[in-house]
Design an enzyme around this catalytic site. Sequence first.
Site, PDB file in Angstrom:
ATOM      1  N   GLU A   7      44.676 -42.125  14.913  1.00 50.58           N
ATOM      2  CA  GLU A   7      46.064 -41.687  15.124  1.00 50.58           C
ATOM      3  C   GLU A   7      46.270 -40.217  14.811  1.00 50.58           C
ATOM      4  O   GLU A   7      47.093 -39.553  15.434  1.00 50.58           O
ATOM      5  CB  GLU A   7      47.011 -42.536  14.277  1.00 50.58           C
ATOM      6  CG  GLU A   7      48.462 -42.345  14.629  1.00 50.58           C
ATOM      7  CD  GLU A   7      49.334 -43.504  14.159  1.00 50.58           C
ATOM      8  OE1 GLU A   7      50.444 -43.225  13.692  1.00 50.58           O
ATOM      9  OE2 GLU A   7      48.911 -44.670  14.256  1.00 50.58           O
ATOM     10  N   TYR A 312      47.678 -48.638   3.427  1.00 48.69           N
ATOM     11  CA  TYR A 312      48.715 -48.309   4.405  1.00 48.69           C
ATOM     12  C   TYR A 312      50.101 -48.503   3.787  1.00 48.69           C
ATOM     13  O   TYR A 312      50.412 -49.577   3.268  1.00 48.69           O
ATOM     14  CB  TYR A 312      48.556 -49.192   5.642  1.00 48.69           C
ATOM     15  CG  TYR A 312      49.359 -48.729   6.823  1.00 48.69           C
ATOM     16  CD1 TYR A 312      49.198 -47.439   7.330  1.00 48.69           C
ATOM     17  CD2 TYR A 312      50.282 -49.571   7.437  1.00 48.69           C
ATOM     18  CE1 TYR A 312      49.934 -47.004   8.414  1.00 48.69           C
ATOM     19  CE2 TYR A 312      51.019 -49.145   8.528  1.00 48.69           C
ATOM     20  CZ  TYR A 312      50.844 -47.851   9.011  1.00 48.69           C
ATOM     21  OH  TYR A 312      51.577 -47.415  10.082  1.00 48.69           O
TER      22      TYR A 312
END
Length: 740
Positions: A7, A312
């Site tokens: 990402e 995360y």
Amino acid sequence: MHLIIAEKHIAAKRIATILAPTKPKQVRVSGMDTYEYNDEDRTVVMGLSGHIVQLDFPKAYNNWQKVESRELIDAEIITTPTHVKIVSALKKLGKEATHVTIATDYDREGELIGVEALEIIRNVNPDVKFDRVFYSAITKKEIDDAFANPASVDFDLADAGHSRQVIDLVWGASLTRYLSISAGRLGKLFLSVGRVQSPTLALIVDKEKERQDFVPKPYWEIYATLKDKSGELFNVQHKTQKFWDKEEAEKVMDIIGDNATVSSVEKAKKKDKPPTPFNTTEFIGAASSIGYSAANAMRIAESLYTNGFISYPRTDNTVYPESIDMRAQIEIFKKGTFKEYAEKLLAKENLVPTRGKKETTDHPPIYPASLAKKSELNDQEWKLYELVVRRFFATFAEEAEWETLKVRFDIEGEEFKANGARLLHAGWRWYYPYNAPQDRLLPALEEGDVLSIKSKEMLDKETQPPGRYGQGRLIKLMEELGLGTKATRHDIISKLYSRAYVHGNPLQPTKTAFAVVEALEKYAPTITKHDMTSKLEEDMDRIAEGKIKEDKVLKESRKMLDNVFAEFEENAENISESLRAGLREDKVIGICQECGSKLMVRRSKRGARFIGCEGYPDCNFSLPLPKSGQVIVTDKTCEEHGINHIKIINAGKRPWELGCPQCNFLEWKRSQEEEKRKQPETPRPENITDVPGIGKVTAKKLEEAGISNVNELEEADAIELSKNTGISVGKIMKWQEAIE
């Protein structure tokens, strides 16, 4: 060639470093850094920059004056690239690839970002094989496990993310355009409206209305200061904590004598359960309590995650999955700052963590993924990393134990009380000391003890209005009401600040916020209620679960929006009048002490901004304002001048607490005079162009305003001259100082 897509660039670099047998080569492709390894079985890892394409309307819809807001509901939506170099690199590498692995973050947004990249590659290489890897921390174990067990791309999850983009674009653009035009607020001062933003703002405004409507009620408290045998002083309170009748309180005060007798002593023990693991909402709340805004906390958490230090940070989960080896995770900290804490936990035979109410399968709760050194992080990063580490440890610790003490006293037949508490066993609080309650110690007392009364006191108090929402509390409420998601709530709050709808923390709405919410609640209430947007959130969840198609949800959302516009058009004139009246009030900063008219934020014909009197031209009172930034009128008033304090908001900068504009201006004048006294005397300029900073062009502008010589410039009213020329007040005053 195997192409791996992460990402962000930093995530790509870390993944390549973990997977490569030796140090990967950094190779530029279309101006973008990529990382290669394995010459024979070539693998390339590249990072995106979040979304590399965006949704928009065709250019024909950009003219606010020519295109009706309602037309945007069913307008065509196009996709345009936002990072041309990244798209070019994807196409170039995609043509060569035989295998593509999507390694973006695993949530709606990450899945959509990965699918966006995949579609660009499939356009140039339709037959390429592709798969997906999932991980919750960028550590060697997690990355190795993820690539050893690839899965399929979740197109339903990506569709859910895409539907959010479409819905937010259509709702935000059409509503913002309609309200801004109705209010006459175009350009940079447009009125931002959105399906999540507006119900959230309504919560804040409604809370402020509660505070404004609140009528304080007086009450009285009675205390006595006692002295025990050892000479120690302590306070006791009458059992009636709040006397609503002053006469009743005064009667009690009258009968308080010289002594108090201990009538009962109750000792007990209380358990204090350890906290549950951090999910996003709980993390933001904890970060808020130690001074971090929601947006800043998430920005730092994202950085800690991409650098491999924490898991995360966007998760609803409050239950650690069995797949994490908890003992091994704690053993990471056997060296370094947290050694003592880790060793104490590891000495336990069983490591059983607490469990929260929410359990999901996408990501675990937020936990420390690797050991960081303090030297590797800046102060803000370290404080949040330490918060995560300590919370993680606390979830494995035992309960804290308190000894509580309830003592009752008899004073002339009236009962008084004192409560004490002492921490017997710190338990989890040793690991996680944030916001810990303090010991409340009482002297050793026994039933029947007689103590002397040193003083007595009756306090006048009144009930207080409900508190405003802090960022952590607001995010928790948004979660309860289904407003936004764990990934978007902090951004919604940031937008409210940037649009000058709120200021401060706890959040205080501006008059602009009141004007917008009151107009919407009165004439188009649907957009201010959480029911509609929470229904859309549920529908997007169903898209992700494969239970409903995206097209159906988009169609339903457009129908909802059409109903909102039906409300708008039925009340168009009322909405416009309500907004314009409310926004006019937003410019009022007080009453002119010279004539009694309103003082307002105004602009001159040439655009210069100032505070002027509504009684102009009969009253010329005015004050200068900074050239840039949004003016926020606060509810704090200057005692000397009766003017509201103001803040200046500039995007990307901390708010400037300007305070009272008149006090600020007078202070500035004093500092200028002081500075002038320090300067050596210079000869008085003869011609206007001799004044430093005035050239031929400026001299002509001054002449057009009636200022043709040095004497006229010296005697001119700086603020009036600024209005007529557009030259700043500060600059004119500097010229005048140079003349004196």
